[in-house]
Design a protein around this motif. Sequence first.
Motif, PDB file in Angstrom:
ATOM      1  N   MET A 120       0.849  -1.191   0.000  1.00 23.62           N
ATOM      2  CA  MET A 120       0.000   0.000   0.000  1.00 23.62           C
ATOM      3  C   MET A 120       0.883   1.239   0.000  1.00 23.62           C
ATOM      4  O   MET A 120       1.647   1.471   0.942  1.00 23.62           O
ATOM      5  CB  MET A 120      -0.865  -0.026   1.255  1.00 23.62           C
ATOM      6  CG  MET A 120      -1.910   1.025   1.277  1.00 23.62           C
ATOM      7  SD  MET A 120      -2.979   0.854   2.727  1.00 23.62           S
ATOM      8  CE  MET A 120      -3.878  -0.640   2.373  1.00 23.62           C
ATOM      9  N   LYS A 121       0.818   1.982  -1.086  1.00 24.90           N
ATOM     10  CA  LYS A 121       1.671   3.173  -1.182  1.00 24.90           C
ATOM     11  C   LYS A 121       0.869   4.354  -1.703  1.00 24.90           C
ATOM     12  O   LYS A 121       0.014   4.182  -2.581  1.00 24.90           O
ATOM     13  CB  LYS A 121       2.821   2.905  -2.162  1.00 24.90           C
ATOM     14  CG  LYS A 121       3.973   2.146  -1.524  1.00 24.90           C
ATOM     15  CD  LYS A 121       5.078   1.968  -2.510  1.00 24.90           C
ATOM     16  CE  LYS A 121       6.156   1.085  -1.901  1.00 24.90           C
ATOM     17  NZ  LYS A 121       7.000   0.461  -2.924  1.00 24.90           N
ATOM     18  N   LEU A 151     -10.587   9.807   4.435  1.00 27.01           N
ATOM     19  CA  LEU A 151     -10.008  10.176   3.151  1.00 27.01           C
ATOM     20  C   LEU A 151      -9.962   8.888   2.342  1.00 27.01           C
ATOM     21  O   LEU A 151      -9.401   7.876   2.790  1.00 27.01           O
ATOM     22  CB  LEU A 151      -8.607  10.781   3.327  1.00 27.01           C
ATOM     23  CG  LEU A 151      -7.895  11.212   2.048  1.00 27.01           C
ATOM     24  CD1 LEU A 151      -8.714  12.234   1.266  1.00 27.01           C
ATOM     25  CD2 LEU A 151      -6.524  11.813   2.359  1.00 27.01           C
ATOM     26  N   PHE A 152     -10.587   8.922   1.191  1.00 26.78           N
ATOM     27  CA  PHE A 152     -10.676   7.734   0.349  1.00 26.78           C
ATOM     28  C   PHE A 152      -9.992   8.087  -0.966  1.00 26.78           C
ATOM     29  O   PHE A 152     -10.409   9.008  -1.672  1.00 26.78           O
ATOM     30  CB  PHE A 152     -12.157   7.384   0.148  1.00 26.78           C
ATOM     31  CG  PHE A 152     -12.414   6.195  -0.727  1.00 26.78           C
ATOM     32  CD1 PHE A 152     -11.550   5.091  -0.739  1.00 26.78           C
ATOM     33  CD2 PHE A 152     -13.540   6.153  -1.541  1.00 26.78           C
ATOM     34  CE1 PHE A 152     -11.815   3.990  -1.546  1.00 26.78           C
ATOM     35  CE2 PHE A 152     -13.804   5.050  -2.345  1.00 26.78           C
ATOM     36  CZ  PHE A 152     -12.935   3.972  -2.352  1.00 26.78           C
ATOM     37  N   LEU A 153      -8.903   7.383  -1.252  1.00 24.04           N
ATOM     38  CA  LEU A 153      -8.125   7.703  -2.446  1.00 24.04           C
ATOM     39  C   LEU A 153      -8.265   6.578  -3.459  1.00 24.04           C
ATOM     40  O   LEU A 153      -8.164   5.395  -3.109  1.00 24.04           O
ATOM     41  CB  LEU A 153      -6.647   7.856  -2.060  1.00 24.04           C
ATOM     42  CG  LEU A 153      -6.361   8.950  -1.030  1.00 24.04           C
ATOM     43  CD1 LEU A 153      -5.004   8.726  -0.363  1.00 24.04           C
ATOM     44  CD2 LEU A 153      -6.409  10.314  -1.690  1.00 24.04           C
ATOM     45  N   GLU A 196      -7.370  -2.853  -5.752  1.00 23.23           N
ATOM     46  CA  GLU A 196      -7.590  -2.017  -6.938  1.00 23.23           C
ATOM     47  C   GLU A 196      -7.079  -0.599  -6.743  1.00 23.23           C
ATOM     48  O   GLU A 196      -7.753   0.363  -7.135  1.00 23.23           O
ATOM     49  CB  GLU A 196      -9.074  -1.989  -7.308  1.00 23.23           C
ATOM     50  CG  GLU A 196      -9.602  -3.339  -7.768  1.00 23.23           C
ATOM     51  CD  GLU A 196     -11.095  -3.288  -8.012  1.00 23.23           C
ATOM     52  OE1 GLU A 196     -11.565  -2.276  -8.557  1.00 23.23           O
ATOM     53  OE2 GLU A 196     -11.780  -4.248  -7.638  1.00 23.23           O
ATOM     54  N   ASP A 197      -5.971  -0.465  -6.118  1.00 28.23           N
ATOM     55  CA  ASP A 197      -5.346   0.838  -5.872  1.00 28.23           C
ATOM     56  C   ASP A 197      -6.274   1.800  -5.140  1.00 28.23           C
ATOM     57  O   ASP A 197      -6.358   2.986  -5.460  1.00 28.23           O
ATOM     58  CB  ASP A 197      -4.890   1.481  -7.200  1.00 28.23           C
ATOM     59  CG  ASP A 197      -3.831   0.644  -7.867  1.00 28.23           C
ATOM     60  OD1 ASP A 197      -3.176  -0.150  -7.158  1.00 28.23           O
ATOM     61  OD2 ASP A 197      -3.671   0.764  -9.088  1.00 28.23           O
ATOM     62  N   ARG A 198      -6.988   1.242  -4.174  1.00 31.34           N
ATOM     63  CA  ARG A 198      -7.847   2.109  -3.360  1.00 31.34           C
ATOM     64  C   ARG A 198      -7.340   2.078  -1.922  1.00 31.34           C
ATOM     65  O   ARG A 198      -7.010   1.005  -1.410  1.00 31.34           O
ATOM     66  CB  ARG A 198      -9.297   1.631  -3.403  1.00 31.34           C
ATOM     67  CG  ARG A 198      -9.928   1.861  -4.753  1.00 31.34           C
ATOM     68  CD  ARG A 198     -11.373   1.455  -4.772  1.00 31.34           C
ATOM     69  NE  ARG A 198     -11.540   0.014  -4.654  1.00 31.34           N
ATOM     70  CZ  ARG A 198     -12.691  -0.615  -4.877  1.00 31.34           C
ATOM     71  NH1 ARG A 198     -13.759   0.077  -5.213  1.00 31.34           N
ATOM     72  NH2 ARG A 198     -12.786  -1.909  -4.749  1.00 31.34           N
ATOM     73  N   ILE A 199      -7.274   3.247  -1.307  1.00 38.35           N
ATOM     74  CA  ILE A 199      -6.833   3.343   0.087  1.00 38.35           C
ATOM     75  C   ILE A 199      -7.802   4.267   0.828  1.00 38.35           C
ATOM     76  O   ILE A 199      -8.185   5.310   0.288  1.00 38.35           O
ATOM     77  CB  ILE A 199      -5.406   3.949   0.202  1.00 38.35           C
ATOM     78  CG1 ILE A 199      -4.406   3.112  -0.598  1.00 38.35           C
ATOM     79  CG2 ILE A 199      -4.967   4.056   1.660  1.00 38.35           C
ATOM     80  CD1 ILE A 199      -3.005   3.709  -0.641  1.00 38.35           C
ATOM     81  N   ALA A 200      -8.188   3.863   2.009  1.00 39.40           N
ATOM     82  CA  ALA A 200      -9.045   4.735   2.818  1.00 39.40           C
ATOM     83  C   ALA A 200      -8.591   4.670   4.267  1.00 39.40           C
ATOM     84  O   ALA A 200      -8.155   3.621   4.744  1.00 39.40           O
ATOM     85  CB  ALA A 200     -10.502   4.306   2.702  1.00 39.40           C
ATOM     86  N   SER A 242      -9.938  -1.957   5.980  1.00 35.96           N
ATOM     87  CA  SER A 242      -9.775  -3.283   5.395  1.00 35.96           C
ATOM     88  C   SER A 242     -10.467  -3.333   4.035  1.00 35.96           C
ATOM     89  O   SER A 242     -11.256  -2.459   3.693  1.00 35.96           O
ATOM     90  CB  SER A 242     -10.396  -4.329   6.310  1.00 35.96           C
ATOM     91  OG  SER A 242     -11.796  -4.154   6.288  1.00 35.96           O
ATOM     92  N   ARG A 243     -10.162  -4.386   3.306  1.00 37.67           N
ATOM     93  CA  ARG A 243     -10.778  -4.552   1.992  1.00 37.67           C
ATOM     94  C   ARG A 243     -12.313  -4.492   2.097  1.00 37.67           C
ATOM     95  O   ARG A 243     -12.968  -3.790   1.332  1.00 37.67           O
ATOM     96  CB  ARG A 243     -10.350  -5.909   1.423  1.00 37.67           C
ATOM     97  CG  ARG A 243     -10.995  -6.261   0.101  1.00 37.67           C
ATOM     98  CD  ARG A 243     -10.535  -7.639  -0.344  1.00 37.67           C
ATOM     99  NE  ARG A 243      -9.117  -7.653  -0.650  1.00 37.67           N
ATOM    100  CZ  ARG A 243      -8.643  -7.521  -1.890  1.00 37.67           C
ATOM    101  NH1 ARG A 243      -9.464  -7.378  -2.896  1.00 37.67           N
ATOM    102  NH2 ARG A 243      -7.352  -7.532  -2.124  1.00 37.67           N
ATOM    103  N   ALA A 244     -12.873  -5.193   3.097  1.00 35.09           N
ATOM    104  CA  ALA A 244     -14.331  -5.226   3.255  1.00 35.09           C
ATOM    105  C   ALA A 244     -14.869  -3.833   3.544  1.00 35.09           C
ATOM    106  O   ALA A 244     -15.880  -3.405   2.987  1.00 35.09           O
ATOM    107  CB  ALA A 244     -14.707  -6.178   4.380  1.00 35.09           C
ATOM    108  N   GLN A 245     -14.146  -3.102   4.402  1.00 41.47           N
ATOM    109  CA  GLN A 245     -14.621  -1.749   4.748  1.00 41.47           C
ATOM    110  C   GLN A 245     -14.550  -0.829   3.535  1.00 41.47           C
ATOM    111  O   GLN A 245     -15.429   0.004   3.330  1.00 41.47           O
ATOM    112  CB  GLN A 245     -13.772  -1.176   5.878  1.00 41.47           C
ATOM    113  CG  GLN A 245     -14.090  -1.779   7.236  1.00 41.47           C
ATOM    114  CD  GLN A 245     -13.078  -1.358   8.282  1.00 41.47           C
ATOM    115  OE1 GLN A 245     -11.862  -1.417   8.041  1.00 41.47           O
ATOM    116  NE2 GLN A 245     -13.572  -0.936   9.434  1.00 41.47           N
TER     117      GLN A 245
END
Lengths: 320, 303
Positions: A1-2, A32-34, A73-77, A150-153
Amino acid sequence: MKFKAFLTDNGVSLLDRRFLPALEKMGKICHLFLTRDHAFFLHNLLSTDGIQSIAQFRKQALFDDYRISSQNEDRIAFAFDISLLLRAVRSSVSICSEFGAAPAPANRLQIKLVKKLPPNCTQPMPFLTFETKGYKSAVIQDVPISKPLSRAQVLELQATLDAAQDLPRTLVQVPDLNRLQNFVDRMKHVGDLLNVTISKYGNLHLQISTTLITLGAEFRKLLVVGDKAQAPSEDRDLSAQTRSERAIAMGDAQSVQVSVRHFSKSLQCHLAKPDCAFYGIAPQGACLTVIFQFFVPGTRLTDKSISLHCRLPVLDPGSS
Amino acid sequence: MSSSAIEADTSNLVCQLDNVQGIVDALSTVRWKRHQDALVEVSEHGIVWIVEETGCLQAKVYLQKELFIRYEYTAQGRPRFGLSLGLFVDCLNTFSVPGHSSTIEIRYPGPDMQLLIKSADSLDDCIYAEIRTRIPETISWDYNFEPAGSTPLSFTVKSAALKEAIDDLEWPGSSIQIILKPVPPSVTFRGEGHGDLQIDFMYYANTDLLIAFHCDHQVSYRYKYKFLRATTSNIPSSVIKDNRGSKLTIGRGGMLKVQHLVSVARPSTSHQHIDSAGYQQPSRIAYIEFFVKPEEDEETVND
């Protein structure tokens, strides 16, 4: 995760002077959801009560050299405290502007996601780090953030976000945000529950009723976006209440009950300096939605790289 | 204005005013606590608001008909009704828009004996309110303030100075003695409690603070601090800005009368020449009166 990116000058001014002060009023903690293309600032999307606010930026609106990668899928929150982020941005701005006379490209503000071992801790903690390079010095500020979701969240967040994109069928434009806010702020002293009626004729009717007092305001002939209708001519001589009741009976209006405090909070978004604002009631009276519109500076064209809207929970399904 | 044809039938008071903030200021002056009931008396001369507490403190706000741009009263007599002062002030506040002069219309009674208020500025936007009124409670004492003797015992002091003095007396607290002395002409506020504090206004030394002074013999009475404080705690900032004075009179039995003047002038004039606004529109002043009963002697001993 970067995650690593440079905040542009425009991005800094959007966050520092407009969006963060507005979002801070919505609530202290924000997600923050990127994603690959967008950055979202989200309030209360994973909880059922409280006002939801969704601020969406295309990555170019805030960042430069935007790099993100994750196994989801390159998503980070993650969650963070807005006031801390605002402080970090403000102090970075002041460092940059101190050396403002120097050629600009050197004063770049980089933000990245890091894990660090804070003093007196055995476990490394996640931070959003601001790195400012001034003329002679570099300043690093670490804003503590929650563990990445987490992925589910993240999936849940994405699903709620998708569901929140439903537009009300009829939207009316708020005539004067400042004035309305002033009014609603004073209304707060009188009662807690606010009835909001929006009609296809372009009427916005707000009313508080308690056993001792009824206090309301009606704004008519507002600009309508979406489903509209011609107001019946006999409407003119009626009281605001009767007008609303008739419009609801004829299926030309919807009414919901929301908390006055939520309504007043939603108006605080004017701190983000939107060019106009629209209120509408979601289908089936699911929520009261307020959509803020931003123009491309110097034009009357919608700036599609920025969007902000709030969803106010409905306390009573009302007569929808 | 014609949109309220339904209400027009029942109302025998219809009045309009163009300075909501002025009325809010005037009524806030007598709002010493959040929930407070007021007795409202309507007559051909205007509207009087009466507020009281435990039979020891009473306040009246006189809104004469000259303060209104339209004042129509068609009934006989002086109907009285009870109303929550706090609710009315909070409600009226929503009609006042900073920077705009807003005109509102007040009607009484509505079909259900309510007090009806609505904005009368624009046809497309409208703010309205209906406040439930109550059957009036009888006032426990409607005191006829009588002068103490042939010469009135009174002084006029700058409202700001009076407020400051009373605020300062919070520290000794509980009971405050007011002493008027003819020689040298002076007024003393003296607090004894957790300590002593004495504030003297000397007539000749502070003519800019103590504007007028009438006293032919020395008098001294004690008043409960919390009641004295209620008389100045909510003086609106416009009174201080206008540099107005408050008149204090001691009547028979030590009854203290405190009078303030609150400007209800149109905002446009009061912005520029604050000092002259009062003279240009002498009638656009709301009169506020407080009556404070002195403490009984035995009480002071116990304290």
